[in-house]
Design a protein around this motif. Structure first.
Motif, PDB file in Angstrom:
ATOM      1  N   PHE A 183     113.021 144.972  49.837  1.00  0.00           N
ATOM      2  CA  PHE A 183     112.199 143.891  49.324  1.00  0.00           C
ATOM      3  C   PHE A 183     112.342 142.678  50.237  1.00  0.00           C
ATOM      4  N   GLY A 184     111.189 142.012  50.501  1.00  0.00           N
ATOM      5  CA  GLY A 184     111.167 140.798  51.311  1.00  0.00           C
ATOM      6  C   GLY A 184     110.155 139.812  50.757  1.00  0.00           C
ATOM      7  N   GLN A 185     110.290 138.515  51.152  1.00  0.00           N
ATOM      8  CA  GLN A 185     109.408 137.489  50.604  1.00  0.00           C
ATOM      9  C   GLN A 185     109.201 136.387  51.639  1.00  0.00           C
ATOM     10  N   TRP A 186     108.112 135.608  51.453  1.00  0.00           N
ATOM     11  CA  TRP A 186     107.865 134.417  52.236  1.00  0.00           C
ATOM     12  C   TRP A 186     107.069 133.427  51.385  1.00  0.00           C
ATOM     13  N   ALA A 187     107.221 132.139  51.701  1.00  0.00           N
ATOM     14  CA  ALA A 187     106.547 131.072  50.952  1.00  0.00           C
ATOM     15  C   ALA A 187     105.316 130.613  51.718  1.00  0.00           C
ATOM     16  N   ASP A 188     104.199 130.408  50.989  1.00  0.00           N
ATOM     17  CA  ASP A 188     102.954 129.917  51.562  1.00  0.00           C
ATOM     18  C   ASP A 188     102.615 128.599  50.855  1.00  0.00           C
ATOM     19  N   SER A 189     102.799 127.459  51.571  1.00  0.00           N
ATOM     20  CA  SER A 189     102.569 126.152  50.954  1.00  0.00           C
ATOM     21  C   SER A 189     101.089 125.902  50.686  1.00  0.00           C
ATOM     22  N   ARG A 190     100.224 126.448  51.523  1.00  0.00           N
ATOM     23  CA  ARG A 190      98.790 126.235  51.304  1.00  0.00           C
ATOM     24  C   ARG A 190      98.331 126.925  50.018  1.00  0.00           C
ATOM     25  N   ALA A 191      98.844 128.146  49.799  1.00  0.00           N
ATOM     26  CA  ALA A 191      98.514 128.848  48.563  1.00  0.00           C
ATOM     27  C   ALA A 191      99.389 128.407  47.398  1.00  0.00           C
ATOM     28  N   ASN A 192     100.417 127.595  47.703  1.00  0.00           N
ATOM     29  CA  ASN A 192     101.339 127.068  46.685  1.00  0.00           C
ATOM     30  C   ASN A 192     101.965 128.208  45.871  1.00  0.00           C
ATOM     31  N   THR A 193     102.468 129.221  46.597  1.00  0.00           N
ATOM     32  CA  THR A 193     103.102 130.354  45.929  1.00  0.00           C
ATOM     33  C   THR A 193     104.072 131.016  46.888  1.00  0.00           C
ATOM     34  N   VAL A 194     104.814 131.982  46.378  1.00  0.00           N
ATOM     35  CA  VAL A 194     105.728 132.794  47.172  1.00  0.00           C
ATOM     36  C   VAL A 194     105.321 134.250  46.975  1.00  0.00           C
ATOM     37  N   PHE A 195     105.084 134.936  48.086  1.00  0.00           N
ATOM     38  CA  PHE A 195     104.693 136.338  48.039  1.00  0.00           C
ATOM     39  C   PHE A 195     105.920 137.218  48.220  1.00  0.00           C
ATOM     40  N   GLY A 196     105.942 138.356  47.524  1.00  0.00           N
ATOM     41  CA  GLY A 196     107.008 139.341  47.660  1.00  0.00           C
ATOM     42  C   GLY A 196     106.429 140.715  47.866  1.00  0.00           C
ATOM     43  N   LEU A 197     107.087 141.509  48.721  1.00  0.00           N
ATOM     44  CA  LEU A 197     106.616 142.861  49.024  1.00  0.00           C
ATOM     45  C   LEU A 197     107.759 143.843  48.789  1.00  0.00           C
ATOM     46  N   GLY A 198     107.459 144.902  48.056  1.00  0.00           N
ATOM     47  CA  GLY A 198     108.410 145.988  47.831  1.00  0.00           C
ATOM     48  C   GLY A 198     107.979 147.223  48.597  1.00  0.00           C
ATOM     49  N   PHE A 199     108.837 147.673  49.539  1.00  0.00           N
ATOM     50  CA  PHE A 199     108.482 148.767  50.430  1.00  0.00           C
ATOM     51  C   PHE A 199     109.140 150.072  49.969  1.00  0.00           C
ATOM     52  N   PRO A 200     108.546 151.210  50.352  1.00  0.00           N
ATOM     53  CA  PRO A 200     109.157 152.492  49.971  1.00  0.00           C
ATOM     54  C   PRO A 200     110.476 152.758  50.679  1.00  0.00           C
ATOM     55  N   SER A 201     110.674 152.172  51.888  1.00  0.00           N
ATOM     56  CA  SER A 201     111.901 152.446  52.627  1.00  0.00           C
ATOM     57  C   SER A 201     112.334 151.181  53.382  1.00  0.00           C
ATOM     58  N   GLU A 202     113.581 151.163  53.767  1.00  0.00           N
ATOM     59  CA  GLU A 202     114.135 150.030  54.511  1.00  0.00           C
ATOM     60  C   GLU A 202     113.524 149.954  55.912  1.00  0.00           C
ATOM     61  N   GLN A 203     113.175 151.086  56.493  1.00  0.00           N
ATOM     62  CA  GLN A 203     112.581 151.106  57.831  1.00  0.00           C
ATOM     63  C   GLN A 203     111.234 150.378  57.851  1.00  0.00           C
ATOM     64  N   GLN A 204     110.404 150.598  56.840  1.00  0.00           N
ATOM     65  CA  GLN A 204     109.109 149.906  56.781  1.00  0.00           C
ATOM     66  C   GLN A 204     109.293 148.406  56.582  1.00  0.00           C
ATOM     67  N   LEU A 205     110.289 148.016  55.782  1.00  0.00           N
ATOM     68  CA  LEU A 205     110.581 146.595  55.602  1.00  0.00           C
ATOM     69  C   LEU A 205     111.005 145.963  56.925  1.00  0.00           C
ATOM     70  N   THR A 206     111.839 146.664  57.689  1.00  0.00           N
ATOM     71  CA  THR A 206     112.302 146.141  58.977  1.00  0.00           C
ATOM     72  C   THR A 206     111.131 145.968  59.942  1.00  0.00           C
ATOM     73  N   LYS A 207     110.220 146.941  59.993  1.00  0.00           N
ATOM     74  CA  LYS A 207     109.062 146.833  60.882  1.00  0.00           C
ATOM     75  C   LYS A 207     108.177 145.649  60.483  1.00  0.00           C
ATOM     76  N   PHE A 208     107.971 145.459  59.181  1.00  0.00           N
ATOM     77  CA  PHE A 208     107.143 144.348  58.717  1.00  0.00           C
ATOM     78  C   PHE A 208     107.792 143.005  59.073  1.00  0.00           C
ATOM     79  N   ALA A 209     109.133 142.906  58.913  1.00  0.00           N
ATOM     80  CA  ALA A 209     109.839 141.661  59.232  1.00  0.00           C
ATOM     81  C   ALA A 209     109.774 141.368  60.728  1.00  0.00           C
ATOM     82  N   GLU A 210     109.938 142.397  61.554  1.00  0.00           N
ATOM     83  CA  GLU A 210     109.844 142.199  63.007  1.00  0.00           C
ATOM     84  C   GLU A 210     108.444 141.734  63.398  1.00  0.00           C
TER      85      GLU A 210
END
Length: 361
Positions: free
Chosen positions: A81-108
């Motif tokens: 699971f990873g997240q980031w804040a978007d001040s323009r949208a005034n919210t915080v988005f979170g993403l839940g991935f099926p595996s740690e490898q996909q999360l790492t690729k998205f973060a990179e």
């Protein structure tokens, strides 16, 4: 900007699938699912605006439309699971991935896009500073031309004395005044943009602080959930052991049920046998009387048997005596026959003698 980018302008540079969440606007702590299932999440690049966006669409609903800025930070809160804040949208988005490898690729990829957005911002600031310097130089040239006009005289004097050169200087001066006015307008515009960026930065800082606080909160909740999960696993193991015991008890109960049925069957058989024995018991007196009569008959038969045995012994004795007498008689008969044979031989010889004597006579 349209939520779904036109492919003529924006192109996807990275695509993955994940479950999308948004922070609860009321509590700023709890996550609210934005999609019922895993959806496509893509990075898009706008070549005309030189900007990057994260876009996700669930059916006809746009659930993520976040423009990436250099101030954004993507945080891994767990292995998937990873997240980031978007001040323009005034919210915080979170993403839940099926595996740690996909999360790492998205973060990179998020870090790469963030660096590219930072380079684009720096280049745009350089262009703004260059245009601002040109405007200031034009503004500095304007007073000199004014001083030149004041030294050389009035416009009427310049028109009378300078001729075409003065007219050219006047047109250039007018152009510089227009450029100065535009520069002042641009300065006000960039001041407004700067103020907007400062406010956005303040909101991002607040969102980052809230995100950090929420991270700590989620870490505590994660620890609590982990402990609860361990407890639940222990309970599950206990329940599994209890289920195994229950299954064993069921098997034993089934065996006991089968044994009980067998015993009931045997009991029914024994009851039938007992009933037969009862019926037989009713005829026992008759059997006893018959048995007594049979016993009397047997005694009589035994007495007769004894008498017969005595007679048999007497007869055997007589037979033995008769055999002995017969043997003696046979011996005497043999002796008699021997004597008779001798007499017959003598008689035969005597007859032959008589026959011979008759012939001789």
């Amino acid at each position: 900007i349209s939520p779904v980018p036109p492919y003529s302008r924006e192109q996807p540079i990275f695509t993955t699938r994940a479950h999308v969440f948004q922070i609860d606007p009321s509590t700023k702590k709890n996550w609210v699912p934005a999609s019922k299932q895993a959806v496509t999440v893509s990075y898009f690049y706008d070549s005309t605006r030189n900007s990057y966006r994260i876009i996700s669409v669930d059916g006809a609903k746009v659930i993520i439309n976040s423009t990436i800025t250099p101030n954004m930070t993507f945080t891994k809160t767990s292995q998937k699971f990873g997240q980031w804040a978007d001040s323009r949208a005034n919210t915080v988005f979170g993403l839940g991935f099926p595996s740690e490898q996909q999360l790492t690729k998205f973060a990179e990829k998020f870090q790469e896009v963030k660096e590219a957005a930072k380079l684009a911002r720096d280049r745009s600031q350089e262009k703004i500073e260059t245009s601002s310097n040109h405007s200031q130089e034009s503004g500095r040239e304007t007073p000199s031309s004014t001083r030149a006009s004041s030294v050389n005289g009035t416009d009427d004097e310049k028109a009378s004395h300078g001729g075409p050169a003065e007219a050219h200087l006047k047109s250039e001066n007018d152009k510089l005044k227009i450029a100065l006015a535009q520069s002042s307008t641009n300065v006000k515009k960039w001041e407004t943009e700067l103020q907007t960026l400062r406010e956005s930065n303040a909101r991002l800082s607040t969102a980052l602080q809230e995100s950090a606080a929420s991270i700590e909160h989620w870490k505590k909740q994660f620890s609590a959930c982990k402990e609860e999960n361990d407890q639940l696993r222990g309970k599950i193991e206990e329940l599994e052991e209890q289920c195994n015991e229950i299954n064993k008890e069921k098997e034993r109960n089934a065996q006991l049920s089968r044994r009980l049925q067998e015993l009931e069957t045997e009991l029914q058989d024994k009851e039938l046998e007992l009933e037969e024995l009862r019926k037989q018991g009713e005829i026992i007196p008759e059997l006893m009387s018959e048995c007594e009569s049979v016993s009397e008959q047997l005694q009589a038969a035994e007495k007769k048997n004894k008498d017969l045995e005595e007679k048999v012994r007497t007869l055997r004795t007589e037979v033995e005596e008769n055999k002995h007498r017969q043997t003696n008689l046979k011996t005497e008969l043999k002796n008699f026959l021997d004597v008779l044979d001798g007499k017959i031989d003598e008689l035969h010889d005597f007859r032959q003698g008589l026959s011979k004597l008759g012939v001789d006579n």
